[in-house]
Design a protein around this motif. Structure first.
Motif, PDB file in Angstrom:
ATOM      1  N   LEU A  32       1.011  -0.330  -3.069  1.00  0.00           N
ATOM      2  CA  LEU A  32       1.715  -1.374  -3.810  1.00  0.00           C
ATOM      3  C   LEU A  32       3.174  -1.307  -3.370  1.00  0.00           C
ATOM      4  CD1 LEU A  32       1.282  -3.545  -6.024  1.00  0.00           C
ATOM      5  CD2 LEU A  32       2.025  -1.843  -7.691  1.00  0.00           C
ATOM      6  N   LEU A  33       3.597  -2.316  -2.602  1.00  0.00           N
ATOM      7  CA  LEU A  33       4.917  -2.279  -1.982  1.00  0.00           C
ATOM      8  C   LEU A  33       5.781  -3.425  -2.465  1.00  0.00           C
ATOM      9  CD1 LEU A  33       3.922  -1.603   1.746  1.00  0.00           C
ATOM     10  CD2 LEU A  33       4.102   0.010  -0.142  1.00  0.00           C
ATOM     11  N   LYS A  40       7.001  -3.561  -9.125  1.00  0.00           N
ATOM     12  CA  LYS A  40       5.972  -2.549  -8.832  1.00  0.00           C
ATOM     13  C   LYS A  40       5.796  -1.570  -9.981  1.00  0.00           C
ATOM     14  CE  LYS A  40       7.960  -0.717  -5.313  1.00  0.00           C
ATOM     15  NZ  LYS A  40       9.265  -1.365  -5.533  1.00  0.00           N
ATOM     16  N   SER A  41       6.878  -0.938 -10.388  1.00  0.00           N
ATOM     17  CA  SER A  41       6.773   0.091 -11.433  1.00  0.00           C
ATOM     18  C   SER A  41       6.316  -0.505 -12.755  1.00  0.00           C
ATOM     19  CB  SER A  41       8.112   0.816 -11.612  1.00  0.00           C
ATOM     20  OG  SER A  41       8.404   1.611 -10.477  1.00  0.00           O
ATOM     21  N   ASP A 157       3.430   6.836  -8.264  1.00  0.00           N
ATOM     22  CA  ASP A 157       4.640   6.021  -8.111  1.00  0.00           C
ATOM     23  C   ASP A 157       5.655   6.801  -7.275  1.00  0.00           C
ATOM     24  OD1 ASP A 157       6.612   4.140  -8.315  1.00  0.00           O
ATOM     25  OD2 ASP A 157       6.748   4.161 -10.501  1.00  0.00           O
ATOM     26  N   GLU A 158       5.750   6.431  -6.006  1.00  0.00           N
ATOM     27  CA  GLU A 158       6.642   7.090  -5.045  1.00  0.00           C
ATOM     28  C   GLU A 158       6.457   8.610  -5.066  1.00  0.00           C
ATOM     29  OE1 GLU A 158      10.683   5.745  -5.268  1.00  0.00           O
ATOM     30  OE2 GLU A 158      10.104   3.675  -5.614  1.00  0.00           O
ATOM     31  N   SER A 188       2.707   3.538  -4.822  1.00  0.00           N
ATOM     32  CA  SER A 188       3.848   2.777  -4.336  1.00  0.00           C
ATOM     33  C   SER A 188       4.709   3.694  -3.474  1.00  0.00           C
ATOM     34  CB  SER A 188       4.672   2.218  -5.497  1.00  0.00           C
ATOM     35  OG  SER A 188       5.330   3.264  -6.193  1.00  0.00           O
ATOM     36  N   HIS A 190       8.308   3.512  -0.493  1.00  0.00           N
ATOM     37  CA  HIS A 190       9.252   2.780   0.336  1.00  0.00           C
ATOM     38  C   HIS A 190       9.210   3.285   1.782  1.00  0.00           C
ATOM     39  CE1 HIS A 190      11.372   1.821  -3.593  1.00  0.00           C
ATOM     40  NE2 HIS A 190      11.234   0.652  -3.032  1.00  0.00           N
TER      41      HIS A 190
END
Length: 242
Positions: A32-33, A40-41, A157-158, A188, A190
């Motif tokens: 999920l980008l 996203k979050s 999440d990251e 997700s 980056h």
């Protein structure tokens, strides 16, 4: 399997998520980008039942995250952005406490905690209080806590944020093992190198909307970009700003 259909979520006048839909199947890694502030979050928080959507539905293995939130949570292992560890408990105690919250039988908790401590290679600091842990150590303990109840669906999440090179490699190997075991992995990130190395499917969100949702090769073909970073930039410009 995770399903999201037409999710909307606003905070006052800010429309954070506007009609997001996608699926994350078992046995695959779904990315999920999106740029910062894309939604996203917020979408992930709806999935692990921290937020209720204003409209739309989402389910985890068929359990609706709003109408059947308890069953949905039982099927999820979540690593949110920010560890939220109890600083005066040791790493092992943090994981064991979460195992109890997830309803694991008391007789199996110690063995399961030992297993997950070995799996994530945190033996060196497992019996230290988490206050003062590095970011990488906190992430590993949070991940152990998310996996201790052996969930079918894992939301990250990251997850590589703050990890060094070796820890990042270990994390990637673990994510691939989860996929090979038939789990649903949604995360997700980056880091495009990480996404390219791990993801089967990618959902790119921009301005609270889905810009593109396809396999990695499908996104390259649809954007006409061989480089995934270039494809990402082109995709987010497909969404018109307000």
């Amino acid at each position: 399997m995770i399903r999201v259909h037409e999710i909307h979520k606003s905070f006052g006048v800010v429309r954070a998520v506007r009609g997001v839909s996608f699926q994350a199947p078992d046995g695959k890694i779904t990315g999920l980008l999106g740029p910062n502030g894309a939604g996203k979050s917020t979408t992930l928080r709806v999935l692990y039942t921290v937020l209720k959507p204003d409209a739309g539905t989402a389910s985890v293995d068929g359990a609706d995250v709003v109408k059947d939130g308890l069953n949905a949570r039982r099927r999820i292992g979540a690593l949110p952005h920010g560890s939220g560890l109890y600083p005066h408990l040791t790493a092992r105690e943090n994981v064991a406490y979460f195992a109890r919250l997830c309803g694991l039988d008391k007789a199996e908790i110690d063995d399961r905690v030992d297993e997950i401590v070995r799996l994530l290679e945190i033996e060196d600091f497992a019996d230290r209080r988490t206050k003062g842990f590095s970011q990488g150590q906190r992430t590993k303990v949070s991940l152990a806590r998310a996996l201790v109840h052996d969930p079918q669906n894992v939301i990250l999440d990251e997850p590589s944020n703050g990890l060094d090179v070796m820890a990042t490699r270990s994390l990637r190997n673990l994510i691939l093992k989860l996929k090979d075991a038939g789990r649903c992995v949604l995360f997700s990130s980056h880091v495009m190198q990480e996404v390219a190395a791990l993801c089967d499917d990618i959902c790119i969100i921009a301005n609270g909307q889905v810009a593109i949702d396809d396999s990695v090769d499908g996104i390259r073909n649809r954007t006409g970009c061989d480089d995934l970073e270039d494809a990402f930039v082109k995709a987010i410009h497909m969404v018109r700003p307000d």
